[in-house]
Design an enzyme around this catalytic site. Structure first.
Site, mmCIF file in Angstrom:
data_model
loop_
_atom_site.group_PDB
_atom_site.id
_atom_site.type_symbol
_atom_site.label_atom_id
_atom_site.label_comp_id
_atom_site.label_asym_id
_atom_site.label_seq_id
_atom_site.Cartn_x
_atom_site.Cartn_y
_atom_site.Cartn_z
ATOM 1 C CD GLU A 1 -1.139 8.697 7.675
ATOM 2 O OE1 GLU A 1 -1.472 7.840 8.513
ATOM 3 O OE2 GLU A 1 -0.092 9.352 7.751
ATOM 4 N NE ARG B 1 2.921 6.828 15.331
ATOM 5 C CZ ARG B 1 3.645 6.260 16.266
ATOM 6 N NH1 ARG B 1 3.469 6.586 17.529
ATOM 7 N NH2 ARG B 1 4.543 5.342 15.953
ATOM 8 C CE LYS C 1 5.436 4.995 6.865
ATOM 9 N NZ LYS C 1 5.079 6.276 7.430
ATOM 10 N NE ARG D 1 -2.023 4.013 13.029
ATOM 11 C CZ ARG D 1 -1.226 2.953 13.109
ATOM 12 N NH1 ARG D 1 0.073 3.102 13.166
ATOM 13 N NH2 ARG D 1 -1.718 1.733 13.129
ATOM 14 C CG PHE E 1 -4.283 2.390 6.960
ATOM 15 C CD1 PHE E 1 -3.974 1.566 8.028
ATOM 16 C CD2 PHE E 1 -4.118 3.753 7.100
ATOM 17 C CE1 PHE E 1 -3.511 2.097 9.226
ATOM 18 C CE2 PHE E 1 -3.654 4.295 8.305
ATOM 19 C CZ PHE E 1 -3.349 3.464 9.373
ATOM 20 C CD GLU F 1 -2.586 -1.031 2.761
ATOM 21 O OE1 GLU F 1 -2.470 -0.033 3.491
ATOM 22 O OE2 GLU F 1 -3.252 -2.025 3.072
ATOM 23 C CE LYS G 1 8.968 2.859 9.970
ATOM 24 N NZ LYS G 1 8.736 3.997 10.829
#
Ligand code: ATP
Length: 593
Positions: free
Chosen positions: A302, A272, A252, A257, A342, A250, A423
């Site tokens: 996000e 977050r 980023k 967040r 997500f 996906e 990531k």
């Protein structure tokens, strides 16, 4: 339960920095605490009344506390202020002032934990014009009946000066030892904590029923789940080695967040670090239900700022404009956002945490009705390094930070940084391969153009095992004039008289701060250092690790707490991943660190 038991524990804890000792003091206190008030004790130890996400603030200005103290002691406000300035610690100053008084008066009655907690709770609920007088009265009554030591801690709690910095993990260790007999049981407590994000609730359950009741901890609406985090990888090959052949890739996105809890018309957004950020995003509250095909759900997304004319994503910094208390409607107009989903963590009475990613993704695609405001972040299933490389290229070209790679069968591991999510970024600016999020712990006064502001900052990583902040670099580049002003302002609230015992550094800063503000740093490499203390003695005896040529990226990570800063383990991994093994004796000097 007598409040003196809590005050005595806090006093012992103030005098040590050794984690084992801190834990033992807590264990002793917890064993003496009746289960029905253990949650109150746990909150008070952290200077809180409820978990952060509930937003219950004690919030008393020092001025009001000083007035109450003046009334209680008969000593003038000016004298108290001077004493506070001399000693540098509000609690100790209060204790010394009241010491004199207790020698001449009789104490009325023991104050209890229940009374302190309930009074502080009442104070937190006071609003409106007469609230200051009422607050004064409540504080006065507590100070009148408290012993000097108790009063010292009460004023520290109400003015947010209780800076013992007891990490959540230390409290979890102590609870495990006190109520299950062993630290080995901490993972069970941690699991419950990750699901509910409420240490008081976990404490109450384990104190009443041991680990049994913790196993049943379930996801609940409006009780945020601690977010799952990703490990870094440097290349598609490394990702395939960790995840096998089939990987979901996906984009980023570079935004904020958010965990969105929706139940009919009630909508709450958590950041977050699980702070309630609903007020900053009234547009999301207003519009999100239209984009969802369900009425009871917890989603992760996000939030990204966009240019409405071109549809382009804008950098993360743009979202800073939405973090304001007033004129929100204007900010909503000027800085429009999109919501990019997500993950789904709960739907219609059922937790999705134990479902594999591919199932969660199916649900997500089914329930989100995409429009220009709400989208599902696109996902591609990849099999080869080349495919991942191509998508990474597209992601970077579309203004994203890189890719999130997800294990198709991976469950949602709340509160954990693990290899179910990886990531992959391409940081051209940064030879390390990734940026680091470091905590500002100290500063050095500037010279020349920077006179009157800070010229350089001392930065630390977080050592979760010891709950300390070892320094990793001194940074003086990458700051604009606006940044320098901004830092001066933000940090003025965080100055401490003495260095927080959790900060470790071979450098003496001109000013020390509470370790709270997290900023993003890039650097050219990680080297061994005789001055900085990250991973001290781990790689080489007598050395820690330091960043070479560190530079501020312009990004203040306001959504991260200091415990979310880059960890020692991550830095050691980055160090070991560097292509060349660095031999410190060949480095010219440490001037830049
Ligand atoms: P970073 O500093 O790289 O943003 P982090 O410490 O905030 O990392 P990580 O777990 O390392 O968190 O990286 C995941 C972060 O990336 C999430 O917190 C989220 O904000 C963001 N993100 C952007 N796109 C996605 C996506 N498709 N899936 C999951 N997270 C995403």
């Amino acid at each position: 339960m007598k409040f003196s038991l809590v005050a005595d524990t806090l006093k012992y804890m103030e005098n040590t920095t050794k984690r084992l000792e801190l834990t033992q003091y807590l264990v002793d206190l917890f064993k003496l605490t009746p289960p029905d008030i253990i949650s109150k004790v746990v909150y008070l130890l952290q200077g809180k009344l409820r978990p952060d996400h509930e937003g219950v603030e004690i919030g008393i200005a020092e001025k009001i506390a000083i007035k109450a103290l003046s009334k209680s002691s008969g000593i003038s406000v000016a004298k108290i202020e001077n004493k506070y300035k001399d000693i540098g610690d509000f609690g100790q100053a209060t204790a010394q002032i009241l010491e004199k008084k207790t020698q001449t008066t009789f104490l009325s009655q023991d104050i209890t934990v229940e009374r302190v907690y309930d009074t502080l709770y009442k104070i937190s609920e006071l609003r409106g014009t007469r609230s200051q007088d009422m607050k004064m009265k409540y504080i006065f009554s507590l100070l009148n009946d408290a012993t000097p030591i108790e009063a010292g801690f009460i004023v520290k709690i109400i003015t947010s000066n209780l800076r013992l910095g007891i990490a959540d993990y230390t409290i979890l260790d102590a609870l495990a030892i006190a109520f299950t007999g062993s630290k080995e049981n901490r993972p069970v407590l941690e699991h419950a904590y990750n699901v509910c994000s409420d240490l008081g609730k976990v404490a109450e359950a384990v104190a009443n029923n041991g680990t049994e009741s913790l196993k049943d901890f379930q996801v609940e609406m409006f009780s945020p789940i601690r977010p799952m985090l990703a490990e870094r990888v440097k290349s598609p090959q490394e990702a395939h080695e960790k995840m096998g052949k089939e990987i979901a890739a996906e984009y980023k996105l570079d935004g904020e967040r958010v965990q969105i809890h929706v139940q009919d018309n009630k909508i709450i957004l958590y950041s977050r670090s699980l702070e309630n950020i609903t007020n900053y995003y009234p547009d999301i509250v207003e519009n999100i239900s239209k984009s969802l095909d369900t009425k009871k759900v917890i989603l992760e997304a996000e939030i990204v700022a966009i240019n409405e004319d071109t549809g382009e994503f804008l950098p993360f910094q743009e979202l800073m404009h939405r973090r304001r208390k007033y004129k929100i409607a204007k900010a909503v107009q000027e800085y429009p956002v999109t919501v990019n989903f997500f993950d789904v963590l709960y739907i219609n009475g059922k937790s999705c945490l134990d479902s594999p990613y591919k199932e969660r993704r199916k649900i997500l695609e089914k329930i989100v009705k995409e429009d220009s405001f709400a989208k599902v972040i696109p996902m591609t299933i990849t099999h080869t390094d080349d495919e991942v490389e191509d998508i990474l290229e597209n992601a970077i070209n579309s203004g994203c930070e890189g890719l999130m790679l997800k294990q198709l069968d991976g469950t949602y591991r709340a509160g954990a940084r693990g290899s179910n999510w990886l990531k992959l970024k391409r940081e051209y600016r940064n030879e390390l391969g990734d940026s680091l999020d470091l905590v500002i712990v100290g500063a050095f006064y500037g010279k020349g153009r920077r006179t009157g502001r800070y010229g350089a900052l001392l930065l630390s990583a977080y050592d979760r095992k010891t709950d300390t902040f070892p320094s990793l670099c001194k940074v003086g580049t990458g700051f604009t004039d606006e940044n320098l002003d901004q830092f001066y302002q933000i940090l003025s609230d965080k100055i401490t008289i003495k260095k927080d015992p959790r900060i470790q550094s071979g450098l003496e800063a001109d000013v020390w701060f509470e370790p709270e503000v997290v900023i993003e740093i890039v650097a050219s490499e990680i080297t061994l250092s005789p001055i900085h203390k990250v991973a001290q003695d781990k790689i080489r005896k007598g050395s820690g690790l330091a960043l070479r040529f560190p530079k501020f990226t312009g990004r203040i990570r306001f959504e991260k707490t200091s415990e979310n800063a880059t960890s020692i383990d991550e830095i050691v991994i980055l160090y070991n991943n560097q292509k060349r093994v660095i031999q410190d004796e060949k480095r010219p000097n440490f001037k830049n660190m």
